[in-house]
Design a protein around this motif. Sequence first.
Motif, PDB file in Angstrom:
ATOM      1  N   LYS A 116      16.901  -3.629   7.128  1.00 26.00           N
ATOM      2  CA  LYS A 116      15.799  -3.445   8.083  1.00 26.00           C
ATOM      3  C   LYS A 116      16.304  -3.780   9.493  1.00 26.00           C
ATOM      4  CE  LYS A 116      12.534  -2.380   5.068  1.00 26.00           C
ATOM      5  NZ  LYS A 116      12.472  -0.988   4.629  1.00 26.00           N
ATOM      6  N   LEU A 149       8.282 -10.113   7.371  1.00 21.96           N
ATOM      7  CA  LEU A 149       9.110  -9.605   6.277  1.00 21.96           C
ATOM      8  C   LEU A 149       9.685  -8.211   6.497  1.00 21.96           C
ATOM      9  CD1 LEU A 149       6.804 -10.736   3.331  1.00 21.96           C
ATOM     10  CD2 LEU A 149       9.088 -11.623   3.842  1.00 21.96           C
ATOM     11  N   HIS A 203      14.760 -12.989   4.979  1.00 16.64           N
ATOM     12  CA  HIS A 203      13.719 -12.348   4.180  1.00 16.64           C
ATOM     13  C   HIS A 203      13.503 -13.097   2.871  1.00 16.64           C
ATOM     14  CE1 HIS A 203      12.114  -9.557   1.137  1.00 16.64           C
ATOM     15  NE2 HIS A 203      11.355  -9.151   2.129  1.00 16.64           N
ATOM     16  N   ARG A 262       9.952 -14.605   1.900  1.00 16.00           N
ATOM     17  CA  ARG A 262       9.279 -13.941   0.778  1.00 16.00           C
ATOM     18  C   ARG A 262       8.970 -14.961  -0.320  1.00 16.00           C
ATOM     19  NH1 ARG A 262       7.865  -8.199  -0.972  1.00 16.00           N
ATOM     20  NH2 ARG A 262       7.498  -8.560  -3.145  1.00 16.00           N
ATOM     21  N   GLY A 322      -1.728  -3.793   5.419  1.00 18.57           N
ATOM     22  CA  GLY A 322      -2.787  -3.712   4.423  1.00 18.57           C
ATOM     23  C   GLY A 322      -3.942  -2.822   4.814  1.00 18.57           C
ATOM     24  N   THR A 375      -2.706   1.887   5.193  1.00 19.81           N
ATOM     25  CA  THR A 375      -2.189   2.311   3.885  1.00 19.81           C
ATOM     26  C   THR A 375      -3.331   2.428   2.873  1.00 19.81           C
ATOM     27  OG1 THR A 375      -1.750  -0.022   3.527  1.00 19.81           O
ATOM     28  CG2 THR A 375       0.136   1.361   4.081  1.00 19.81           C
ATOM     29  N   THR A 390       9.370   4.726   4.005  1.00 21.41           N
ATOM     30  CA  THR A 390       9.371   3.276   4.222  1.00 21.41           C
ATOM     31  C   THR A 390       9.726   3.015   5.681  1.00 21.41           C
ATOM     32  OG1 THR A 390      11.659   3.199   3.543  1.00 21.41           O
ATOM     33  CG2 THR A 390      10.031   2.630   1.874  1.00 21.41           C
ATOM     34  N   MET A 391       9.652   1.755   6.079  1.00 19.50           N
ATOM     35  CA  MET A 391      10.096   1.392   7.423  1.00 19.50           C
ATOM     36  C   MET A 391      11.595   1.718   7.507  1.00 19.50           C
ATOM     37  SD  MET A 391       7.593  -0.115   9.124  1.00 19.50           S
ATOM     38  CE  MET A 391       8.184  -1.441  10.167  1.00 19.50           C
ATOM     39  N   HIS A 422      11.656  -5.469  -0.690  1.00 20.46           N
ATOM     40  CA  HIS A 422      10.490  -5.290   0.183  1.00 20.46           C
ATOM     41  C   HIS A 422       9.289  -4.694  -0.557  1.00 20.46           C
ATOM     42  CE1 HIS A 422      12.512  -6.404   3.931  1.00 20.46           C
ATOM     43  NE2 HIS A 422      13.557  -5.739   3.481  1.00 20.46           N
ATOM     44  N   CYS A 435       5.918  -3.826  -2.022  1.00 19.82           N
ATOM     45  CA  CYS A 435       4.655  -4.240  -1.413  1.00 19.82           C
ATOM     46  C   CYS A 435       4.068  -5.510  -2.048  1.00 19.82           C
ATOM     47  CB  CYS A 435       3.664  -3.097  -1.544  1.00 19.82           C
ATOM     48  SG  CYS A 435       2.063  -3.505  -0.836  1.00 19.82           S
TER      49      CYS A 435
HETATM   50  C1  HEM Z   1      -2.272   1.684  -0.747  1.00 22.98           C
HETATM   51  C2  HEM Z   1      -1.987   0.651  -0.061  1.00 22.98           C
HETATM   52  C3  HEM Z   1      -0.586   0.209   0.234  1.00 22.98           C
HETATM   53  C4  HEM Z   1       0.591   0.904   0.167  1.00 22.98           C
HETATM   54  C5  HEM Z   1       0.807   2.345  -0.290  1.00 22.98           C
HETATM   55  C6  HEM Z   1       1.623   0.000   0.598  1.00 22.98           C
HETATM   56  C7  HEM Z   1       2.959   0.338   0.658  1.00 22.98           C
HETATM   57  C8  HEM Z   1       3.970  -0.523   1.018  1.00 22.98           C
HETATM   58  C9  HEM Z   1       5.363  -0.168   1.064  1.00 22.98           C
HETATM   59  C10 HEM Z   1       5.924   1.226   0.776  1.00 22.98           C
HETATM   60  C11 HEM Z   1       6.050  -1.276   1.434  1.00 22.98           C
HETATM   61  C12 HEM Z   1       7.567  -1.368   1.631  1.00 22.98           C
HETATM   62  C13 HEM Z   1       7.938  -0.862   2.994  1.00 22.98           C
HETATM   63  C14 HEM Z   1       9.416  -0.842   3.234  1.00 22.98           C
HETATM   64  O1  HEM Z   1      10.240  -1.085   2.339  1.00 22.98           O
HETATM   65  O2  HEM Z   1       9.771  -0.550   4.384  1.00 22.98           O
HETATM   66  C15 HEM Z   1       5.090  -2.340   1.629  1.00 22.98           C
HETATM   67  C16 HEM Z   1       5.402  -3.621   2.010  1.00 22.98           C
HETATM   68  C17 HEM Z   1       4.459  -4.595   2.231  1.00 22.98           C
HETATM   69  N1  HEM Z   1       3.096  -4.502   2.019  1.00 22.98           N
HETATM   70 FE1  HEM Z   1       2.095  -2.913   1.352  1.00 22.98          FE
HETATM   71  N2  HEM Z   1       1.075  -1.206   0.916  1.00 22.98           N
HETATM   72  C18 HEM Z   1      -0.280  -1.122   0.705  1.00 22.98           C
HETATM   73  C19 HEM Z   1      -1.217  -2.115   0.892  1.00 22.98           C
HETATM   74  C20 HEM Z   1      -0.925  -3.411   1.245  1.00 22.98           C
HETATM   75  C21 HEM Z   1      -1.895  -4.479   1.339  1.00 22.98           C
HETATM   76  C22 HEM Z   1      -3.384  -4.343   1.041  1.00 22.98           C
HETATM   77  C23 HEM Z   1      -1.213  -5.583   1.765  1.00 22.98           C
HETATM   78  C24 HEM Z   1      -1.707  -6.959   2.043  1.00 22.98           C
HETATM   79  C25 HEM Z   1      -2.902  -7.282   2.439  1.00 22.98           C
HETATM   80  C26 HEM Z   1       0.186  -5.208   1.906  1.00 22.98           C
HETATM   81  C27 HEM Z   1       1.188  -6.049   2.296  1.00 22.98           C
HETATM   82  C28 HEM Z   1       2.526  -5.713   2.350  1.00 22.98           C
HETATM   83  C29 HEM Z   1       3.564  -6.636   2.791  1.00 22.98           C
HETATM   84  C30 HEM Z   1       3.363  -8.068   3.233  1.00 22.98           C
HETATM   85  C31 HEM Z   1       4.781  -5.926   2.726  1.00 22.98           C
HETATM   86  C32 HEM Z   1       6.168  -6.445   3.115  1.00 22.98           C
HETATM   87  C33 HEM Z   1       6.922  -6.958   1.923  1.00 22.98           C
HETATM   88  C34 HEM Z   1       8.339  -7.339   2.270  1.00 22.98           C
HETATM   89  O3  HEM Z   1       8.922  -6.838   3.232  1.00 22.98           O
HETATM   90  O4  HEM Z   1       8.895  -8.177   1.541  1.00 22.98           O
HETATM   91  N3  HEM Z   1       0.318  -3.881   1.572  1.00 22.98           N
HETATM   92  N4  HEM Z   1       3.824  -1.860   1.350  1.00 22.98           N
END
Ligand code: HEM
Length: 409
Positions: free
Chosen positions: A62, A86, A94, A98, A241, A244, A293-294, A352, A354
Amino acid sequence: MAHHTAADPFNAVEEGRRHVLWAWLNATGAVHRAVLPHGAPAWLITGYEEARAALADARFAKLGPSSGAFARKLPEDVARGIHSHLLYLNPPDHTRLRRLVTAAFTRRRVERLEPYVRDLTASLLDRLGETAGETGEVDLVTRYAYPLPMAVIGTLLGVPAGRQADFHAWTAPLMSPELVGYEAYVASAVPLLGLLRELIARKRAHPADDLLSALVQARDGGDRLSEDELTSMAYLLVLAGHETTVNLITNTVLALLTHPDRLAALRRDPEPSEAAGRVVEEALRHDGSSQTTMPARTTADVRIGGTTIPAGDLVFVSLLAANRDPARFPEPDRFDPGRADRGHLAFGHGMHHCLGASLARMETRVAVSGLVTRFPGLRLAVPRRTLTRTPSVTMNALDALPVLLRDAR
Ligand code: HEM
Protein backbone atom coordinates in the motif's frame (compact mmCIF):
# COMPACT_ATOMS: atom_id res chain seq x y z
CA MET A 1 2.53 -11.06 -22.21
CA ALA A 2 1.03 -7.86 -20.82
CA HIS A 3 -1.58 -6.17 -22.95
CA HIS A 4 -1.69 -2.43 -23.19
CA THR A 5 -5.31 -1.54 -23.01
CA ALA A 6 -7.37 1.47 -23.99
CA ALA A 7 -10.52 -0.05 -22.49
CA ASP A 8 -11.73 2.18 -19.67
CA PRO A 9 -14.19 0.44 -17.35
CA PHE A 10 -13.76 3.23 -14.78
CA ASN A 11 -15.57 5.76 -16.96
CA ALA A 12 -18.10 3.31 -18.40
CA VAL A 13 -21.34 4.81 -17.14
CA GLU A 14 -23.96 2.83 -19.07
CA GLU A 15 -25.42 0.02 -16.91
CA GLY A 16 -23.67 -3.29 -17.63
CA ARG A 17 -20.97 -1.75 -19.83
CA ARG A 18 -18.29 -1.86 -17.12
CA HIS A 19 -18.64 -5.64 -16.83
CA VAL A 20 -18.44 -6.06 -20.61
CA LEU A 21 -15.13 -4.17 -20.65
CA TRP A 22 -13.69 -6.11 -17.70
CA ALA A 23 -14.73 -9.38 -19.36
CA TRP A 24 -13.09 -8.32 -22.60
CA LEU A 25 -9.90 -7.46 -20.71
CA ASN A 26 -9.97 -10.81 -18.91
CA ALA A 27 -10.38 -12.61 -22.22
CA THR A 28 -7.16 -11.02 -23.49
CA GLY A 29 -5.01 -11.71 -20.41
CA ALA A 30 -4.80 -11.54 -16.63
CA VAL A 31 -2.44 -8.56 -16.31
CA HIS A 32 -2.73 -5.33 -18.31
CA ARG A 33 -0.91 -2.07 -18.77
CA ALA A 34 -3.33 0.88 -18.65
CA VAL A 35 -3.60 4.62 -18.23
CA LEU A 36 -5.87 5.79 -15.42
CA PRO A 37 -8.58 8.42 -16.00
CA HIS A 38 -6.33 11.15 -14.54
CA GLY A 39 -3.43 10.12 -16.78
CA ALA A 40 -1.19 8.02 -14.52
CA PRO A 41 0.14 4.77 -15.94
CA ALA A 42 -0.78 1.68 -13.91
CA TRP A 43 -1.16 -2.09 -14.10
CA LEU A 44 -4.55 -3.77 -13.85
CA ILE A 45 -4.80 -7.32 -12.55
CA THR A 46 -8.01 -8.95 -13.75
CA GLY A 47 -7.57 -12.75 -13.53
CA TYR A 48 -8.94 -14.43 -10.39
CA GLU A 49 -5.85 -16.48 -9.52
CA GLU A 50 -3.53 -13.56 -10.20
CA ALA A 51 -5.72 -11.15 -8.17
CA ARG A 52 -5.78 -13.51 -5.22
CA ALA A 53 -2.04 -14.06 -5.44
CA ALA A 54 -1.33 -10.30 -5.63
CA LEU A 55 -3.54 -9.56 -2.61
CA ALA A 56 -1.62 -12.14 -0.58
CA ASP A 57 1.80 -10.88 -1.71
CA ALA A 58 3.51 -8.22 0.45
CA ARG A 59 5.56 -7.08 -2.58
CA PHE A 60 2.35 -5.30 -3.64
CA ALA A 61 2.59 -2.64 -0.92
CA LYS A 62 0.00 0.00 0.00
CA LEU A 63 1.14 3.54 -0.74
CA GLY A 64 1.57 4.95 2.78
CA PRO A 65 -0.24 7.75 4.68
CA SER A 66 1.27 10.40 2.40
CA SER A 67 -0.93 9.05 -0.42
CA GLY A 68 -4.09 10.11 1.46
CA ALA A 69 -6.27 12.81 -0.13
CA PHE A 70 -4.54 16.22 -0.06
CA ALA A 71 -1.97 14.72 2.37
CA ARG A 72 0.70 17.30 1.57
CA LYS A 73 -1.65 20.27 1.64
CA LEU A 74 -3.51 19.51 4.87
CA PRO A 75 -2.22 20.88 8.18
CA GLU A 76 0.19 18.21 9.40
CA ASP A 77 -1.74 17.28 12.54
CA VAL A 78 -4.93 16.86 10.49
CA ALA A 79 -3.19 14.61 7.96
CA ARG A 80 -1.77 12.46 10.77
CA GLY A 81 -5.14 12.37 12.55
CA ILE A 82 -7.02 10.97 9.54
CA HIS A 83 -4.47 9.11 7.41
CA SER A 84 -2.72 6.91 9.99
CA HIS A 85 -4.89 3.94 9.10
CA LEU A 86 -4.79 0.34 7.93
CA LEU A 87 -5.47 0.89 4.25
CA TYR A 88 -2.35 3.00 3.80
CA LEU A 89 -0.06 0.83 5.92
CA ASN A 90 2.20 -2.17 5.37
CA PRO A 91 3.86 -4.59 7.77
CA PRO A 92 5.07 -4.19 10.44
CA ASP A 93 2.86 -1.11 11.14
CA HIS A 94 -0.19 -2.72 9.56
CA THR A 95 0.32 -5.96 11.50
CA ARG A 96 0.52 -4.11 14.79
CA LEU A 97 -2.55 -1.95 14.19
CA ARG A 98 -4.63 -4.76 12.73
CA ARG A 99 -3.92 -6.96 15.75
CA LEU A 100 -5.07 -4.22 18.11
CA VAL A 101 -8.18 -3.41 16.11
CA THR A 102 -9.29 -6.98 15.38
CA ALA A 103 -9.79 -7.63 19.09
CA ALA A 104 -12.37 -4.81 19.21
CA PHE A 105 -14.21 -5.82 15.99
CA THR A 106 -15.83 -9.00 17.22
CA ARG A 107 -18.59 -11.05 15.60
CA ARG A 108 -20.56 -10.76 18.85
CA ARG A 109 -20.55 -6.98 18.57
CA VAL A 110 -21.98 -7.24 15.05
CA GLU A 111 -24.62 -9.76 16.12
CA ARG A 112 -25.73 -7.51 18.94
CA LEU A 113 -26.24 -4.67 16.45
CA GLU A 114 -28.75 -6.63 14.36
CA PRO A 115 -31.92 -5.68 16.32
CA TYR A 116 -30.89 -2.03 16.05
CA VAL A 117 -30.32 -2.37 12.28
CA ARG A 118 -33.75 -4.00 11.97
CA ASP A 119 -35.42 -1.10 13.81
CA LEU A 120 -33.56 1.44 11.75
CA THR A 121 -34.54 -0.32 8.52
CA ALA A 122 -38.17 -0.49 9.63
CA SER A 123 -38.31 3.25 10.30
CA LEU A 124 -36.61 4.05 6.97
CA LEU A 125 -39.19 1.83 5.24
CA ASP A 126 -42.05 3.59 7.07
CA ARG A 127 -40.73 6.92 5.89
CA LEU A 128 -40.27 5.66 2.31
CA GLY A 129 -43.85 4.45 2.22
CA GLU A 130 -45.28 7.65 3.75
CA THR A 131 -43.48 10.21 1.61
CA ALA A 132 -43.61 8.50 -1.79
CA GLY A 133 -46.47 9.51 -4.10
CA GLU A 134 -49.32 7.45 -5.56
CA THR A 135 -47.16 4.79 -7.21
CA GLY A 136 -44.44 5.28 -4.64
CA GLU A 137 -41.63 6.29 -6.98
CA VAL A 138 -38.43 6.80 -4.99
CA ASP A 139 -34.69 6.72 -5.53
CA LEU A 140 -33.40 3.90 -3.35
CA VAL A 141 -29.82 5.22 -3.37
CA THR A 142 -30.56 8.50 -1.60
CA ARG A 143 -33.70 7.54 0.32
CA TYR A 144 -32.86 4.09 1.61
CA ALA A 145 -29.35 2.74 0.98
CA TYR A 146 -27.49 5.93 1.86
CA PRO A 147 -28.90 6.76 5.32
CA LEU A 148 -28.66 3.23 6.76
CA PRO A 149 -24.88 2.60 6.93
CA MET A 150 -24.24 6.19 7.98
CA ALA A 151 -26.55 5.78 10.97
CA VAL A 152 -24.90 2.45 11.81
CA ILE A 153 -21.41 3.95 11.77
CA GLY A 154 -22.63 6.91 13.83
CA THR A 155 -23.91 4.43 16.39
CA LEU A 156 -20.72 2.35 16.35
CA LEU A 157 -18.77 5.50 17.12
CA GLY A 158 -21.30 6.73 19.67
CA VAL A 159 -22.11 10.00 17.86
CA PRO A 160 -24.79 11.64 20.07
CA ALA A 161 -28.21 12.18 18.49
CA GLY A 162 -27.72 15.96 18.55
CA ARG A 163 -24.53 15.68 16.46
CA GLN A 164 -25.73 13.16 13.85
CA ALA A 165 -26.73 15.89 11.39
CA ASP A 166 -23.26 17.50 11.60
CA PHE A 167 -21.66 14.08 11.30
CA HIS A 168 -23.61 13.33 8.11
CA ALA A 169 -22.88 16.72 6.59
CA TRP A 170 -19.13 16.40 7.22
CA THR A 171 -18.67 12.86 6.02
CA ALA A 172 -20.29 13.28 2.58
CA PRO A 173 -17.55 15.51 1.04
CA LEU A 174 -14.79 13.32 2.47
CA MET A 175 -15.93 10.42 0.34
CA SER A 176 -15.22 12.17 -2.96
CA PRO A 177 -12.20 14.45 -2.44
CA GLU A 178 -11.54 14.97 -6.18
CA LEU A 179 -15.11 16.11 -6.76
CA VAL A 180 -15.42 18.54 -3.87
CA GLY A 181 -11.86 19.97 -3.96
CA TYR A 182 -9.49 20.94 -1.17
CA GLU A 183 -11.48 23.75 0.50
CA ALA A 184 -14.63 21.69 0.99
CA TYR A 185 -12.56 18.68 2.03
CA VAL A 186 -10.64 20.50 4.75
CA ALA A 187 -13.82 22.28 5.91
CA SER A 188 -15.25 18.83 6.69
CA ALA A 189 -12.12 16.97 7.78
CA VAL A 190 -11.18 19.45 10.52
CA PRO A 191 -14.53 19.53 12.40
CA LEU A 192 -15.00 15.76 11.95
CA LEU A 193 -11.56 15.16 13.43
CA GLY A 194 -12.54 17.50 16.29
CA LEU A 195 -15.70 15.48 16.91
CA LEU A 196 -13.77 12.19 16.84
CA ARG A 197 -11.26 13.54 19.36
CA GLU A 198 -14.12 14.65 21.59
CA LEU A 199 -15.82 11.24 21.38
CA ILE A 200 -12.56 9.44 22.13
CA ALA A 201 -11.94 11.64 25.18
CA ARG A 202 -15.46 10.87 26.40
CA LYS A 203 -15.01 7.10 25.95
CA ARG A 204 -11.66 7.26 27.68
CA ALA A 205 -13.26 8.98 30.71
CA HIS A 206 -16.45 6.87 30.65
CA PRO A 207 -15.93 3.60 28.75
CA ALA A 208 -19.16 2.11 27.43
CA ASP A 209 -19.90 -1.24 25.80
CA ASP A 210 -19.32 0.01 22.25
CA LEU A 211 -16.78 -0.26 19.46
CA LEU A 212 -15.08 3.08 20.06
CA SER A 213 -14.59 2.33 23.78
CA ALA A 214 -13.18 -1.07 22.81
CA LEU A 215 -10.72 0.61 20.42
CA VAL A 216 -9.68 3.11 23.11
CA GLN A 217 -9.10 0.26 25.53
CA ALA A 218 -7.50 -2.15 23.05
CA ARG A 219 -4.19 -3.47 24.35
CA ASP A 220 -1.66 -5.92 23.05
CA GLY A 221 0.87 -6.45 25.80
CA GLY A 222 2.09 -2.94 26.55
CA ASP A 223 1.01 -1.70 23.11
CA ARG A 224 -2.07 0.42 22.37
CA LEU A 225 -3.45 2.70 19.65
CA SER A 226 -2.04 6.22 19.67
CA GLU A 227 -4.40 9.22 19.49
CA ASP A 228 -3.71 9.65 15.74
CA GLU A 229 -4.28 5.94 15.14
CA LEU A 230 -7.57 6.06 17.03
CA THR A 231 -8.95 9.05 15.14
CA SER A 232 -7.69 7.59 11.84
CA MET A 233 -9.35 4.24 12.58
CA ALA A 234 -12.66 5.97 13.30
CA TYR A 235 -12.21 7.99 10.12
CA LEU A 236 -11.50 4.81 8.14
CA LEU A 237 -14.70 3.23 9.46
CA VAL A 238 -16.62 6.17 8.03
CA LEU A 239 -14.93 5.92 4.64
CA ALA A 240 -14.64 2.14 4.28
CA GLY A 241 -17.99 1.30 5.79
CA HIS A 242 -20.34 3.70 4.09
CA GLU A 243 -20.33 3.94 0.31
CA THR A 244 -19.35 0.28 -0.05
CA THR A 245 -22.46 -0.75 1.88
CA VAL A 246 -24.68 1.68 -0.07
CA ASN A 247 -23.45 0.08 -3.29
CA LEU A 248 -23.99 -3.45 -2.07
CA ILE A 249 -27.57 -2.72 -0.98
CA THR A 250 -28.50 -1.10 -4.30
CA ASN A 251 -26.59 -3.59 -6.49
CA THR A 252 -28.32 -6.46 -4.68
CA VAL A 253 -31.77 -4.89 -5.09
CA LEU A 254 -31.07 -4.28 -8.79
CA ALA A 255 -30.04 -7.92 -9.27
CA LEU A 256 -33.29 -9.08 -7.65
CA LEU A 257 -35.50 -6.68 -9.61
CA THR A 258 -33.95 -7.85 -12.87
CA HIS A 259 -34.26 -11.53 -11.87
CA PRO A 260 -37.92 -11.83 -10.79
CA ASP A 261 -37.61 -15.61 -10.36
CA ARG A 262 -34.85 -15.06 -7.80
CA LEU A 263 -36.89 -12.41 -6.05
CA ALA A 264 -39.92 -14.73 -5.89
CA ALA A 265 -37.72 -17.55 -4.56
CA LEU A 266 -36.35 -15.26 -1.86
CA ARG A 267 -39.86 -14.23 -0.80
CA ARG A 268 -41.02 -17.87 -0.69
CA ASP A 269 -38.07 -19.23 1.27
CA PRO A 270 -38.98 -20.60 4.70
CA GLU A 271 -35.58 -19.45 6.00
CA PRO A 272 -35.64 -15.83 4.80
CA SER A 273 -32.49 -14.83 6.61
CA GLU A 274 -30.43 -17.67 5.11
CA ALA A 275 -31.90 -17.14 1.66
CA ALA A 276 -31.14 -13.41 1.84
CA GLY A 277 -27.60 -14.32 2.94
CA ARG A 278 -27.11 -16.40 -0.23
CA VAL A 279 -28.50 -13.58 -2.39
CA VAL A 280 -26.13 -11.04 -0.81
CA GLU A 281 -23.16 -13.40 -1.27
CA GLU A 282 -23.92 -13.84 -4.96
CA ALA A 283 -24.47 -10.07 -5.37
CA LEU A 284 -21.01 -9.53 -3.87
CA ARG A 285 -19.53 -11.80 -6.53
CA HIS A 286 -21.74 -10.75 -9.43
CA ASP A 287 -21.76 -6.96 -8.97
CA GLY A 288 -19.70 -6.08 -5.88
CA SER A 289 -19.30 -2.65 -4.30
CA SER A 290 -15.67 -2.05 -5.24
CA GLN A 291 -14.23 -2.16 -8.76
CA THR A 292 -10.68 -2.29 -7.48
CA THR A 293 -8.84 -2.44 -4.16
CA MET A 294 -6.87 0.56 -2.97
CA PRO A 295 -3.74 0.96 -5.12
CA ALA A 296 -0.47 -0.78 -4.38
CA ARG A 297 3.11 -0.26 -5.55
CA THR A 298 5.51 -3.07 -6.34
CA THR A 299 8.52 -3.15 -3.99
CA ALA A 300 10.42 -5.48 -6.38
CA ASP A 301 10.05 -6.84 -9.91
CA VAL A 302 7.14 -9.26 -9.65
CA ARG A 303 6.43 -12.04 -12.12
CA ILE A 304 2.67 -12.60 -12.33
CA GLY A 305 0.29 -13.97 -14.98
CA GLY A 306 3.20 -14.44 -17.40
CA THR A 307 4.22 -10.78 -17.07
CA THR A 308 6.91 -9.01 -15.07
CA ILE A 309 5.67 -5.90 -13.30
CA PRO A 310 8.74 -3.75 -12.60
CA ALA A 311 9.52 -2.50 -9.09
CA GLY A 312 7.94 0.84 -8.19
CA ASP A 313 4.91 0.57 -10.51
CA LEU A 314 1.33 1.35 -9.54
CA VAL A 315 -1.02 -1.66 -9.48
CA PHE A 316 -4.80 -2.01 -9.16
CA VAL A 317 -6.48 -5.34 -8.55
CA SER A 318 -9.89 -5.48 -10.24
CA LEU A 319 -12.30 -7.26 -7.93
CA LEU A 320 -15.13 -6.97 -10.46
CA ALA A 321 -13.05 -8.69 -13.15
CA ALA A 322 -11.67 -11.38 -10.83
CA ASN A 323 -15.14 -12.23 -9.54
CA ARG A 324 -16.37 -12.85 -13.09
CA ASP A 325 -13.31 -14.74 -14.30
CA PRO A 326 -14.81 -17.67 -16.24
CA ALA A 327 -11.78 -19.80 -15.29
CA ARG A 328 -12.95 -19.61 -11.67
CA PHE A 329 -16.73 -19.09 -11.86
CA PRO A 330 -18.57 -20.98 -14.64
CA GLU A 331 -21.08 -18.78 -16.51
CA PRO A 332 -19.85 -15.81 -14.51
CA ASP A 333 -22.43 -13.32 -15.78
CA ARG A 334 -25.31 -15.42 -14.46
CA PHE A 335 -26.77 -14.22 -11.14
CA ASP A 336 -27.30 -17.46 -9.24
CA PRO A 337 -27.61 -17.40 -5.45
CA GLY A 338 -27.59 -21.22 -5.54
CA ARG A 339 -24.02 -21.29 -6.88
CA ALA A 340 -21.90 -23.82 -5.05
CA ASP A 341 -18.50 -22.19 -5.60
CA ARG A 342 -17.62 -19.60 -3.00
CA GLY A 343 -14.41 -17.66 -2.69
CA HIS A 344 -15.29 -14.31 -4.31
CA LEU A 345 -12.86 -11.47 -3.62
CA ALA A 346 -15.40 -8.68 -3.05
CA PHE A 347 -14.05 -8.02 0.45
CA GLY A 348 -10.44 -8.25 -0.72
CA HIS A 349 -8.08 -10.98 0.43
CA GLY A 350 -4.99 -11.38 2.57
CA MET A 351 -3.85 -9.00 5.26
CA HIS A 352 -6.20 -6.14 4.23
CA HIS A 353 -9.30 -8.36 4.01
CA CYS A 354 -12.29 -6.23 5.02
CA LEU A 355 -12.68 -5.89 8.78
CA GLY A 356 -16.33 -4.92 8.40
CA ALA A 357 -17.38 -7.86 6.19
CA SER A 358 -19.77 -9.43 8.68
CA LEU A 359 -21.30 -6.05 9.52
CA ALA A 360 -21.75 -5.24 5.81
CA ARG A 361 -23.32 -8.65 5.15
CA MET A 362 -25.73 -8.26 8.05
CA GLU A 363 -26.76 -4.70 7.13
CA THR A 364 -27.36 -5.66 3.50
CA ARG A 365 -29.26 -8.84 4.35
CA VAL A 366 -31.57 -6.93 6.72
CA ALA A 367 -32.00 -3.97 4.35
CA VAL A 368 -32.77 -6.06 1.28
CA SER A 369 -35.12 -8.56 2.91
CA GLY A 370 -36.91 -5.74 4.77
CA LEU A 371 -37.48 -3.86 1.53
CA VAL A 372 -38.76 -6.76 -0.59
CA THR A 373 -41.02 -7.98 2.21
CA ARG A 374 -42.54 -4.58 2.93
CA PHE A 375 -43.27 -3.78 -0.73
CA PRO A 376 -44.54 -6.86 -2.62
CA GLY A 377 -45.11 -4.77 -5.78
CA LEU A 378 -41.55 -3.36 -5.82
CA ARG A 379 -40.16 -2.90 -9.35
CA LEU A 380 -37.84 -0.71 -11.40
CA ALA A 381 -39.37 2.64 -12.36
CA VAL A 382 -37.20 2.94 -15.50
CA PRO A 383 -35.79 0.44 -18.02
CA ARG A 384 -32.61 -1.15 -16.71
CA ARG A 385 -30.54 0.06 -19.66
CA THR A 386 -31.19 3.70 -18.73
CA LEU A 387 -29.52 3.30 -15.32
CA THR A 388 -26.03 4.76 -14.99
CA ARG A 389 -22.91 4.10 -12.94
CA THR A 390 -20.76 6.75 -11.26
CA PRO A 391 -17.33 7.11 -12.91
CA SER A 392 -14.74 5.87 -10.40
CA VAL A 393 -11.59 3.80 -10.18
CA THR A 394 -12.45 2.19 -6.85
CA MET A 395 -16.24 2.21 -6.50
CA ASN A 396 -19.00 0.42 -8.39
CA ALA A 397 -21.96 2.66 -7.61
CA LEU A 398 -25.32 3.28 -9.25
CA ASP A 399 -26.03 7.02 -9.64
CA ALA A 400 -29.65 6.35 -8.75
CA LEU A 401 -32.02 3.40 -8.49
CA PRO A 402 -35.56 4.68 -9.18
CA VAL A 403 -38.18 2.15 -8.15
CA LEU A 404 -41.94 1.97 -7.77
CA LEU A 405 -42.90 0.79 -4.31
CA ARG A 406 -46.44 -0.24 -5.27
CA ASP A 407 -48.78 -0.68 -8.21
CA ALA A 408 -50.69 2.38 -9.42
CA ARG A 409 -54.20 2.36 -8.02
C1 HEM B 1 -20.31 -4.13 1.17
C2 HEM B 1 -19.58 -3.48 1.99
C3 HEM B 1 -18.08 -3.54 1.99
C4 HEM B 1 -17.21 -3.95 1.02
C5 HEM B 1 -17.54 -4.52 -0.36
C6 HEM B 1 -15.89 -3.74 1.54
C7 HEM B 1 -14.74 -4.05 0.85
C8 HEM B 1 -13.46 -3.92 1.35
C9 HEM B 1 -12.26 -4.25 0.62
C10 HEM B 1 -12.22 -4.76 -0.82
C11 HEM B 1 -11.21 -4.01 1.45
C12 HEM B 1 -9.74 -4.21 1.10
C13 HEM B 1 -9.23 -3.02 0.34
C14 HEM B 1 -7.81 -3.17 -0.12
O1 HEM B 1 -7.18 -4.23 0.01
O2 HEM B 1 -7.30 -2.17 -0.64
C15 HEM B 1 -11.74 -3.51 2.70
C16 HEM B 1 -10.99 -3.15 3.78
C17 HEM B 1 -11.52 -2.64 4.94
N1 HEM B 1 -12.86 -2.50 5.25
FE1 HEM B 1 -14.41 -2.97 4.09
N2 HEM B 1 -15.97 -3.23 2.80
C18 HEM B 1 -17.30 -3.09 3.12
C19 HEM B 1 -17.83 -2.61 4.29
C20 HEM B 1 -17.09 -2.27 5.40
C21 HEM B 1 -17.65 -1.86 6.67
C22 HEM B 1 -19.14 -1.77 6.99
C23 HEM B 1 -16.59 -1.57 7.49
C24 HEM B 1 -16.58 -1.09 8.90
C25 HEM B 1 -17.50 -0.38 9.48
C26 HEM B 1 -15.38 -1.81 6.73
C27 HEM B 1 -14.11 -1.65 7.21
C28 HEM B 1 -12.96 -1.96 6.52
C29 HEM B 1 -11.62 -1.75 7.06
C30 HEM B 1 -11.28 -1.19 8.42
C31 HEM B 1 -10.72 -2.17 6.06
C32 HEM B 1 -9.19 -2.13 6.13
C33 HEM B 1 -8.61 -3.44 6.56
C34 HEM B 1 -7.11 -3.45 6.50
O3 HEM B 1 -6.49 -2.70 5.74
O4 HEM B 1 -6.51 -4.25 7.24
N3 HEM B 1 -15.72 -2.25 5.47
N4 HEM B 1 -13.12 -3.48 2.62
